[in-house]
Each structure stands twice: as structure tokens, then as C-alpha cells.
Design a protein around this motif. Structure first.
Motif, mmCIF file in Angstrom:
data_model
loop_
_atom_site.group_PDB
_atom_site.id
_atom_site.type_symbol
_atom_site.label_atom_id
_atom_site.label_comp_id
_atom_site.label_asym_id
_atom_site.label_seq_id
_atom_site.Cartn_x
_atom_site.Cartn_y
_atom_site.Cartn_z
ATOM 1 N N PRO A 72 1.041 -1.850 -0.081
ATOM 2 C CA PRO A 72 -0.350 0.181 -0.041
ATOM 3 C C PRO A 72 0.668 1.232 0.117
ATOM 4 O O PRO A 72 2.103 1.487 0.689
ATOM 5 N N GLY A 73 0.115 2.035 -0.472
ATOM 6 C CA GLY A 73 0.516 3.635 -0.678
ATOM 7 C C GLY A 73 1.253 3.705 0.372
ATOM 8 O O GLY A 73 2.295 4.340 1.286
ATOM 9 N N TRP A 74 0.902 3.799 2.003
ATOM 10 C CA TRP A 74 1.397 4.355 3.158
ATOM 11 C C TRP A 74 2.253 4.141 3.549
ATOM 12 O O TRP A 74 3.185 4.010 4.548
ATOM 13 N N LEU A 75 1.915 2.276 3.758
ATOM 14 C CA LEU A 75 3.229 1.013 3.459
ATOM 15 C C LEU A 75 4.031 1.430 3.236
ATOM 16 O O LEU A 75 5.703 1.918 3.764
ATOM 17 N N GLU A 76 4.092 2.085 1.621
ATOM 18 C CA GLU A 76 5.596 2.195 1.048
ATOM 19 C C GLU A 76 6.309 3.406 1.386
ATOM 20 O O GLU A 76 7.266 3.724 1.685
ATOM 21 N N ALA A 77 5.304 4.514 2.150
ATOM 22 C CA ALA A 77 6.314 5.949 2.639
ATOM 23 C C ALA A 77 6.556 5.551 4.047
ATOM 24 O O ALA A 77 7.305 6.229 4.407
ATOM 25 N N LEU A 78 5.716 5.103 4.610
ATOM 26 C CA LEU A 78 7.066 4.541 5.825
ATOM 27 C C LEU A 78 8.196 3.800 5.838
ATOM 28 O O LEU A 78 9.038 3.545 6.230
ATOM 29 N N ARG A 79 8.327 2.840 4.319
ATOM 30 C CA ARG A 79 9.483 2.243 3.758
ATOM 31 C C ARG A 79 10.553 3.596 4.003
ATOM 32 O O ARG A 79 10.317 3.734 2.810
ATOM 33 N N PRO A 80 12.161 2.471 4.544
ATOM 34 C CA PRO A 80 13.103 3.888 4.118
ATOM 35 C C PRO A 80 12.922 4.137 2.933
ATOM 36 O O PRO A 80 13.569 2.378 2.293
ATOM 37 N N SER A 81 13.665 4.995 2.494
ATOM 38 C CA SER A 81 14.126 4.754 0.974
ATOM 39 C C SER A 81 15.766 4.105 1.019
ATOM 40 O O SER A 81 16.457 3.716 1.428
ATOM 41 N N ARG A 82 16.608 3.894 -0.913
ATOM 42 C CA ARG A 82 16.870 3.316 -0.765
ATOM 43 C C ARG A 82 18.300 4.624 -0.416
ATOM 44 O O ARG A 82 19.512 3.700 0.111
ATOM 45 N N GLU A 83 18.001 5.691 -1.151
ATOM 46 C CA GLU A 83 19.181 6.686 -0.482
ATOM 47 C C GLU A 83 19.306 7.234 1.117
ATOM 48 O O GLU A 83 19.813 7.615 1.801
ATOM 49 N N GLU A 84 18.430 6.516 1.806
ATOM 50 C CA GLU A 84 17.529 6.609 3.011
ATOM 51 C C GLU A 84 18.448 5.840 3.820
ATOM 52 O O GLU A 84 18.181 4.842 3.576
ATOM 53 N N LYS A 85 19.419 6.681 4.847
ATOM 54 C CA LYS A 85 20.382 6.160 5.783
ATOM 55 C C LYS A 85 19.353 5.626 6.388
ATOM 56 O O LYS A 85 19.662 6.902 7.809
ATOM 57 N N VAL A 86 18.861 4.734 7.255
ATOM 58 C CA VAL A 86 18.802 4.631 8.820
ATOM 59 C C VAL A 86 19.452 3.452 9.261
ATOM 60 O O VAL A 86 20.196 2.883 8.805
ATOM 61 N N SER A 87 19.218 4.275 10.570
ATOM 62 C CA SER A 87 20.435 3.897 11.475
ATOM 63 C C SER A 87 19.232 3.303 12.688
ATOM 64 O O SER A 87 18.276 2.660 12.417
ATOM 65 N N PRO A 88 20.054 2.192 13.227
ATOM 66 C CA PRO A 88 19.096 1.270 14.288
ATOM 67 C C PRO A 88 18.342 2.252 15.215
ATOM 68 O O PRO A 88 19.701 3.099 15.841
ATOM 69 N N SER A 89 17.119 1.647 16.209
ATOM 70 C CA SER A 89 16.892 2.865 17.066
ATOM 71 C C SER A 89 17.204 2.713 18.151
ATOM 72 O O SER A 89 18.240 3.067 18.964
ATOM 73 N N LYS A 90 18.219 1.101 18.491
ATOM 74 C CA LYS A 90 18.752 1.480 19.621
ATOM 75 C C LYS A 90 19.890 0.164 18.858
ATOM 76 O O LYS A 90 20.146 -0.838 18.380
ATOM 77 N N PRO A 91 21.062 0.701 20.025
ATOM 78 C CA PRO A 91 22.382 0.037 19.620
ATOM 79 C C PRO A 91 22.167 -1.899 20.127
ATOM 80 O O PRO A 91 21.429 -1.473 21.285
ATOM 81 N N VAL A 92 23.061 -2.010 19.776
ATOM 82 C CA VAL A 92 22.707 -3.351 20.599
ATOM 83 C C VAL A 92 24.148 -3.449 21.792
ATOM 84 O O VAL A 92 24.913 -3.152 21.687
ATOM 85 N N GLU A 93 22.854 -4.358 22.644
ATOM 86 C CA GLU A 93 23.696 -3.544 24.079
ATOM 87 C C GLU A 93 25.221 -4.903 24.106
ATOM 88 O O GLU A 93 24.610 -6.468 24.216
ATOM 89 N N ASP A 94 26.278 -4.697 24.958
ATOM 90 C CA ASP A 94 27.335 -6.471 24.997
ATOM 91 C C ASP A 94 27.428 -5.931 26.194
ATOM 92 O O ASP A 94 27.939 -5.057 27.198
#
Lengths: 636, 240
Positions: free
Chosen positions: A255-277
Motif C-alpha cells: 500500500p501507498g502508506w506502507l511504501e511511504a513508511l518504508r525507508p528509501s534506498r538513498e536514505e540511511k537508517v540507523s537502528p533505533s537501539k544499539p546492541v548492548e554488549d
């Protein structure tokens, strides 16, 4: 193990105790601390950690290998060994302590090797199968489906099979290339700055150590020649990049709304939480969370209440600030101090004027009173309106006639009115009139009693007091009380002040209304009180032609005189003020005025002079002030 | 003993009166403690005396003593008269005491309304019957020739007196006439010139009347001062 640490309070206990001697918590049945027997059971389970040197020495295989395992060709065992080879660096990590090993053994249960159930695989079978299904696909599917099938068969037979974790471990054996990683996730990983410790590779993230038997088989298989296509698809290779040609996947309809939420290829998305060691975190050594790493200990010492540190509340100020504060306090103190008013002088202009006027008035009065001067003529009854008529009405009263007298004046006017009242009372007493005393003011009864005593003692000069009167007391209700008195006196005033029923005896037994009295005499200094008597009682008296007489003050005379001078008159006689009293005294031959009239005359004269002089002086000063003001205004 | 107290009461009273009179006269030098103390004593004594008088003369003599008399004499007629005359008054009096409490004050409103209504009716009826009609009739007859004295000297005075009363009454009434004819828009409202002159004359009569009243008050005050001075002198002459 000499002593057991309580999992709840963390205190050591003898090994023979089942419960903690400090907190009574169970020691041997606790969920996290295993008994020595349980520990033996755990140690019997083959774990990667419990089989040392297997990875370092692939040639040393256990002698208890099954026949099926022996049937596996060497090249395949070598292939497996080459696959398991990259996991060896994990063994370089520092070995956990004893408790940590136990927890790891619990969490990483090694499945029972099912190699015995695997059918024998030979090169021909595998080559034919691969030739039919295509390169790589069949082998991968077979490898992925085998553990699941084994788990389903185990469930059906009731044998201890693989758990979901084991399944995931089996899935971890899949080559990374077969996990379809989206392109956006690969980009995100490439751009992410958060890396796992040790530089975890995508392939390592999915790697789980295989059992020792499998490692041994794989190491053995490395010595066998591997086909060329197998070498290309070995697990040691890096996962194929997304740019490699793949089977095209039909994209799903998003759907269009889901496509809008999907990060684009050019967009660099960082994880919301770092992995805790948590590898470097401390391990809990006591309490219910004993053995866990990276959690907050519930040991009583961690939550032990301590005395809070004391901090000084004393304000730290510098000397300069202190000096400024003192200056501000001094300023406020000065403002809060009431400023003393200028002291009033003892003698002011007003005081002097007031004293001068008082002396000018009082001195002549004192002189006349002291000298009892009677040089001037007293006021004549004919010159004072109402006096002659008043005297005629009193003279016309029959002997012993009931007369109602209202004492409705204030004690402050006694000096002006007492001469007339005394004369009238004396005249009435001489006629033996029956006096009924009433009042509408609270002070009236006292004044009436005092005057009657004076009349008895002084004016009459009789041997016995005059007793032919009754004091009926206070008439409540004001105007309405007077109206009730006019209609029915015995109803309003049933008893005298001394509690006697005077209406039952003569001469009041013949009184039914106020018109039955021979005369009504009202003594008042208030024109309003006089008007109420005239309005409420007067009409009742006029019906029987009974006189309504007034002894009043000078201040009330101007307002009562219209009733007296009206035609027909509503007031049949009036004695007003000191002049009227003296004039009335002249009609009955009372003794001299003892300087009262002279004092009044001279005080009135002095008052007129003071008023005239004061007016003239005031006009002169005002004129001078006005002229001065004009001159000031005319000046440039 | 009582005779001795009665004999002492008069001189003690005279001394107390002497001191209190001096305290009041000290106001000549200005407001001071002695004057205020004397005023406070007078107010307190007057209030206490009034309260005792009302309690004794009204509550005791007119409410309680009749009950005692009825029970001692046993007259049924007196009892009926008492019930008709006193009981309603007592009920209304107790009912009106609800005004003492702010919470119950509204319950006393009917009693207060009853008293106000009856009082207003009494005052208005008395004023109409005892003042307005008789005074109007007297003003009408003031120049009635039938009431004129036969002597010529008195006739002149009678006529002048009647004329002054007539003019004074008319002009004073005109002074209190504030109505005027409606004017056009923008034109200031103004009474006729004749009415203005008559109103001014009425104002003069009012001023004279107020002056006479003030003179009467002043003479009454002088009379009181003379009485106090004579009292002081009598006390001084009596004891010294």
C-alpha cells in the motif's frame, strides 16, 4: 564445594543444610542453583565447552561414533569441517567462571546427535540428485528441511527432539547466501557505525557451533576432494552481494502508506537501539539472579539503606554580597520605621478661640447664677404663646381628675424643661389630680420618679410624699403602642411598674380609652415624638373634647406651634423652654427664677455678639485675602 | 440602715454628678480621656437601665405577671383575654428572634414584614388624619375673615401674620416643584421666570425656618449649660 551460598540473602551455608540458616530460603531446590547431583547431570550433557580441543584437533574423534557416521564419506566430513572452521575464534574468548558455564550449559542445550538416523549418502546419489534439481538449490533445501523433519518425527514418536532453539541452531547452519536479506538492510548495515565486538560478520551472526561429532566429520571431509561446484557453495564463502544475479522475485503489492513508511534506498537508517554488549558486565554472584550477567543484583547489600549524606544548607556568600545584604536590610528598616508625626502644640489658634468663647459664655452665666440676679423682668405669660391656654386648661381640671402625663424627654433637657414641669406638677398636685405617668423612652420612668420626689419634697413642702399617682411605665411599640394606648390604655399597660393592677381601683377603673382622662400632658423635647402623639392620640381626645397639652423644649416649639395655632387647634396649650416655664410659673405665683432668666438672656446676648464679631472678622479677613490674591494675579 | 443609705444616696449622687459634669465640660480644652470616659459611662448606664426597664416593664409585667394573676384569681375571662392578647405577641416575638441567627434569619422575615406593614399603615393613617388634613384646613382658614379679631390693632397683625403664612406656604411649595414643560431638542429646560422668583422666596422662608430651628437648639443648649453651672454652684455651696 564446602558451603552453599543462599540465592536469596547471599550468605554462606553449610553444605548439609537444605534451607538457608539466615533467611530460611530453600538452598537445594532453588531454581538457579543446582544440587551437586543436578550438576553431574548437566556435566554429562555434551556441550561444546565440555569437549575441549575438538576444534583445535579435528583428527581426534571419539571412538563411540556410530556406524552411520562412519558411512559418511570423508570429503563431506571435510566439507563440514571447513564450514565449522571459522567458529574457532570464539573459543579464544575468556572462559567464564564456573557459574557462567553452568548457565551456558542450561541455555545451550546440545541436541542429541541424530547422525545415526541419517541415511547413508554416497557420491553417486548426491551427484544425480544435484544434476536433477540444479546446482545448490537442492542441497540447500535438503539441509534446511532435514532438521525440521527430524523435529516433527521426534514429536510424533514422543522422543526428545529438537527444541525451537535447536531448530534455530540448525537454521544457523544455513549458508548466509540463502537468507534473503533486503537491499535496504544491507545498505543500512554498511552505513551503520555500530558494530558488534570482534567485528561480527554477517555470516558470524548466524553461526552456531555444531556438535563435536559433526566438527570431526567436517574436518575429516576436508581431506576429500570436493567437486568444483561444492567448493563454490561452501559455507566459508562470503554471502553473495545483492548485485549478483538472482532469481527475480515478484514484488508484492505494498500500500501507498506502507511504501511511504518504508525507508528509501538513498536514505540511511540507523537502528533505533544499539546492541548492548553485556560480555564485559559483571555476573551476579548472590541472590535470586545469581549467575546472570548484565542485570542488577538483588542482593540485600545492593539495596541496603544507608544514612543519607549530609549537605550543608548554609548559604555561602561573599563579603561583598554580605555587605550589600546589610545595606538592603538597613534601607528596609528605615522604611518600616513609622515617621513620628509632628508634635501638636498644646495651644493652637483653635484652642485659643474655643477657650475665649467658653469663657465669654460661662463667666456671665456664673455671675448671674451666683448673684441670683432678678433685676430683669421675667417673661410674661401673655408674651409666650400657649402658656395662658395651658394654665387655663389646668385650672379647669376638676379636683382628683385623672390626668395622663407622658415623660418623653431626654435627661439632657431637664435643665430647660424642669422649671415648667415642676410648676405644672405642683399645680396638679395642688388640685389633687390623679397622675398616670407613662413614657415612650427608656429614661422616662426614672425622670418621672425623680420629679415626683422633688415635687413632694420641695414644691409642695408637704409633710408626706404625694402618692396620688401611678407610674404605668414604658409603652412598647412606638407609634403602634401609642395608637394602642389611645384605644385601650389598660390593654397596653395592664400593670403599674410596681406590679399593681391599678385599673381595678379608682379613679382608673372608669378609664376605658384615653379620652376618659381629663387631660393628657406630653413632656417631650423631640418634635417627632410630639407629632406622633398629636397624630395618634389627638384625634381620640378631640372626639371627647379633651385637651392635649405640651411641655416642650425650645428646639421643638417651632414645629409644635402650627398644631397649636391651627383652627381648630390640635394642641390646646403649650409651655416651651425656659421662657415658657418661667412664664407659666408667673401664672401660678411660683417663686422667682433665681437668676436663670438673666443668665439665659445675657448668654444669648453674648452669643449674638460673638457671632456678629466673628462674622465681621471673617468677612474682613476674607476681603483682605481676596484683594491680596487679586493684586498677586495682576502683577506680571 | 436603708434610711441611712437613702440619706447618703443624695450627696453621693451629687458628688458623682459634679465630677461627671466637670469631665464633660473638659471638652472645652479639646477631646480628652475624661470626656470620653464620661461619655462611655453615660452610654453604658443608659443601655443597662433601658434593658432592665424593658425586661421588667414588658416581659415581667405584661407577660408573666398576668399569668400569675390569672392563676391566683382563677378568672376564666382573664385567661381568655390573656390568650387572645398576649400569646400572639409572644409567638411573634419569639419568631422574630430567628433574625438573630444568619441561618434562620429568613424565617423571621414574615414577622418583620408584618410589623413593617402594620407600622407603615399606622404612621400613614396618623399623618393623614392628624397632620395633613388638619394643617391644610388651618392654612385655608388662616385668612378667613370670620376668624378675624374685631380690634383693628390685632386685625393688622392677624392679616400680616396670615399673609406671611400664606406666602411662605405657597413659595415653599413652589420651591419643591421641580417639574417643567418639555422643550425642543437642544433648548435647555428652564422654569418660568415667575416660578423662579417665587422659588427663591420659598428658599428664603426655608432658610429662616432652619435658622429658627437652629436658634431653638442653641437656646436649649444654653439652657442646659445654665442648669449645669447652677448645679455645680449648688454643689459647691452645699459642701464648701
Amino acid at each position: 564445594m564446602t558451603e552453599i551460598t543462599c540465592p536469596l540473602c547471599g550468605k554462606p551455608n553449610p553444605p548439609d543444610r537444605d534451607v538457608c540458616q539466615f533467611c530460611e530460603a530453600p538452598l537445594k531446590t532453588s531454581g538457579f542453583i543446582a544440587s551437586p547431583d543436578d550438576q553431574d547431570i548437566f556435566t554429562q550433557i555434551p556441550t561444546p565447552s565440555s569437549q575441549p580441543d575438538e576444534s583445535t584437533e579435528p583428527g581426534d574423534q571419539p571412538e563411540s561414533t556410530s556406524s552411520l557416521e562412519q558411512a559418511i564419506p570423508d570429503w563431506l566430513k571435510q566439507t563440514e569441517a571447513s564450514f565449522l572452521q571459522p567458529s574457532e575464534p570464539e573459543s579464544e574468548e575468556p572462559a567464564p567462571d564456573h557459574i557462567s558455564e553452568e548457565i551456558d550449559s542450561l541455555l545451550n542445550l546440545v541436541p542429541t546427535p541424530s547422525d545415526e538416523q541419517k541415511p547413508a549418502i554416497d557420491d553417486e546419489w548426491l551427484a544425480s540428485l544435484l544434476a536433477e534439481a540444479g546446482v545448490g538449490e537442492l542441497a540447500q533445501e535438503t539441509l534446511a528441511a532435514e532438521p525440521l523433519q527430524e523435529a516433527m518425527e521426534a514429536e510424533e514418536t514422543g522422543e526428545p527432539g529438537l527444541t525451537s532453539e535447536e531448530l534455530s541452531e540448525e537454521e544457523g547452519l544455513l549458508p548466509p547466501a540463502e537468507l534473503e536479506k533486503p537491499e535496504w538492510l544491507s545498505d543500512m548495515e554498511a552505513s551503520s557505525t555500530i558494530k558488534l565486538e570482534g567485528g561480527m560478520q554477517p555470516s558470524e551472526s548466524l553461526h552456531i557451533e555444531a556438535p563435536a561429532e559433526e566438527k570431526a566429520e567436517k574436518k575429516g571431509a576436508e581431506q576429500v576432494e570436493v567437486p568444483e561446484w561444492v567448493g563454490k557453495t561452501s559455507f566459508g564463502e562470503k554471502p553473495p552481494t545483492p548485485k549478483e544475479p538472482e532469481t527475480p522475485i515478484v514484488p508484492a503489492e505494498i500500500p501507498g502508506w506502507l511504501e511511504a513508511l518504508r525507508p528509501s534506498r538513498e536514505e540511511k537508517v540507523s537502528p533505533s537501539k544499539p546492541v548492548e554488549d553485556i560480555s564485559a558486565a559483571d555476573i551476579v554472584t548472590a541472590g535470586p539472579l545469581v549467575g546472570l550477567r548484565g542485570v542488577i543484583s538483588a542482593h540485600p547489600s545492593a539495596i541496603q539503606a544507608r544514612k543519607p549524606p549530609t549537605y550543608s544548607i548554609k548559604l555561602r556568600v561573599t563579603e561583598e554580597q554580605h555587605a550589600r545584604v546589610q545595606m538592603m536590610e538597613e534601607l528596609l528598616a528605615e522604611e518600616q520605621k513609622p515617621k513620628p508625626l509632628p508634635s501638636k502644640p498644646i495651644l493652637t489658634y483653635r484652642h485659643i478661640i474655643r477657650l475665649v468663647v467658653a469663657v465669654l459664655l460661662i463667666l456671665p452665666i456664673v455671675w448671674m447664677v451666683v448673684s441670683r440676679s432678678q433685676q430683669g423682668p421675667s417673661p410674661q405669660p401673655s408674651n409666650v404663646p400657649g402658656v395662658v391656654e395651658f394654665a387655663q386648661q389646668v385650672q379647669a381640671l376638676p379636683a382628683g381628675a385623672p390626668v395622663l402625663i407622658a415623660f418623653d424627654y431626654e435627661p439632657g433637657f431637664s435643665g430647660e424643661m424642669n422649671p415648667a414641669i415642676s410648676t405644672v406638677l405642683t399645680q396638679l398636685a395642688s388640685k389633687n389630680a390623679y397622675l398616670s405617668l407613662v413614657t415612650t423612652t427608656p429614661s422616662g420612668p426614672a425622670l418621672a420618679e425623680s420629679l415626683m420626689k422633688n415635687v413632694s419634697a420641695g414644691a409642695l413642702a408637704a409633710s408626706s410624699a404625694y402618692s396620688n399617682y401611678t407610674d404605668l411605665g414604658f409603652i412598647p411599640g412606638g407609634t403602634m403602642g401609642l395608637l394602642g394606648l389611645a384605644a385601650s390604655p389598660r390593654t397596653v399597660l395592664p400593670y403599674s411598674l410596681d406590679g399593681k393592677d391599678v385599673w381595678a381601683s379608682e379613679p382608673l377603673n372608669t378609664i376605658s380609652s384615653i379620652a376618659d382622662f381629663s387631660a393628657v400632658i406630653v413632656i417631650t423635647n423631640d418634635p417627632d415624638t410630639a407629632r406622633v402623639w398629636i397624630e395618634q392620640v389627638g384625634p381620640h381626645l378631640q372626639t371627647q373634647d379633651r385637651p392635649l397639652l405640651f411641655i416642650t423644649s425650645t428646639q421643638a416649639e417651632p414645629l409644635i406651634r402650627p398644631y397649636y395655632q391651627a383652627a381648630p387647634s390640635q394642641v390646646q396649650g403649650m409651655v416651651a423652654g425656659l421662657a415658657g416655664g418661667l412664664a407659666y410659673g408667673g401664672t401660678v405665683g411660683s417663686p422667682g427664677q433665681n437668676g436663670l432668666w438673666e443668665a439665659l438672656s445675657i448668654s444669648i446676648t453674648v452669643s449674638i455678639l460673638i457671632i456678629l464679631i466673628g462674622s465681621i472678622v471673617s468677612v474682613v479677613f476674607l476681603t483682605l485675602a481676596s484683594n491680596k490674591k487679586k493684586e498677586d494675579e495682576e502683577r506680571p | 440602715m436603708i434610711e441611712q443609705l437613702n440619706q447618703l444616696a443624695e450627696p453621693i449622687g451629687a458628688i458623682v454628678g459634679f465630677v461627671l459634669t466637670l469631665m464633660v465640660l473638659s471638652y472645652i480644652i479639646g477631646d480628652n480621656v475624661l470626656f470620653r470616659l464620661a461619655i462611655s459611662i453615660f452610654i453604658g448606664v443608659a443601655s443597662g437601665y433601658a434593658a432592665i426597664l424593658i425586661l421588667y416593664n414588658v416581659i415581667w409585667n405584661q407577660v408573666l405577671v398576668p399569668v400569675y394573676q390569672i392563676f391566683t384569681t382563677g378568672k376564666a375571662g382573664d385567661l381568655l383575654s390573656y390568650v387572645i392578647r398576649v400569646i400572639p405577641a409572644v409567638i411573634l416575638g419569639v419568631w422574630m428572634m430567628t433574625k438573630l441567627s444568619p441561618r434562620l434569619a429568613r424565617w423571621g422575615t414574615p414577622v418583620l414584614a408584618f410589623l413593617t406593614g402594620v407600622g407603615a399603615a399606622t404612621v400613614i393613617a396618623g399623618a393623614v388624619r392628624g397632620t395633613i388634613f388638619p394643617q391644610v384646613q388651618a392654612s385655608i382658614n388662616i385668612l378667613n375673615t370670620q376668624t378675624a379679631p374685631p380690634e383693628l390693632s390685632k386685625l393688622v397683625g392677624w392679616f400680616i401674620n396670615g399673609l406671611i403664612v400664606l406666602v411662605g406656604t405657597i413659595t415653599t411649595l413652589i420651591y419643591f416643584q421641580f417639574g417643567m414643560k418639555r422643550q425642543e431638542e437642544g433648548v435647555p429646560a428652564q422654569r418660568p421666570v415667575v416660578l423662579d422668583y417665587l422659588s427663591t422666596a420659598g428658599q428664603g422662608f426655608i432658610v429662616v425656618t432652619l435658622g429658627v430651628l437652629f436658634a431653638g437648639v442653641y437656646i436649649a443648649t444654653l439652657s442646659a449649660l445654665i442648669d449645669r453651672v447652677r448645679f455645680l454652684w449648688d454643689v459647691i455651696a452645699r459642701f464648701f
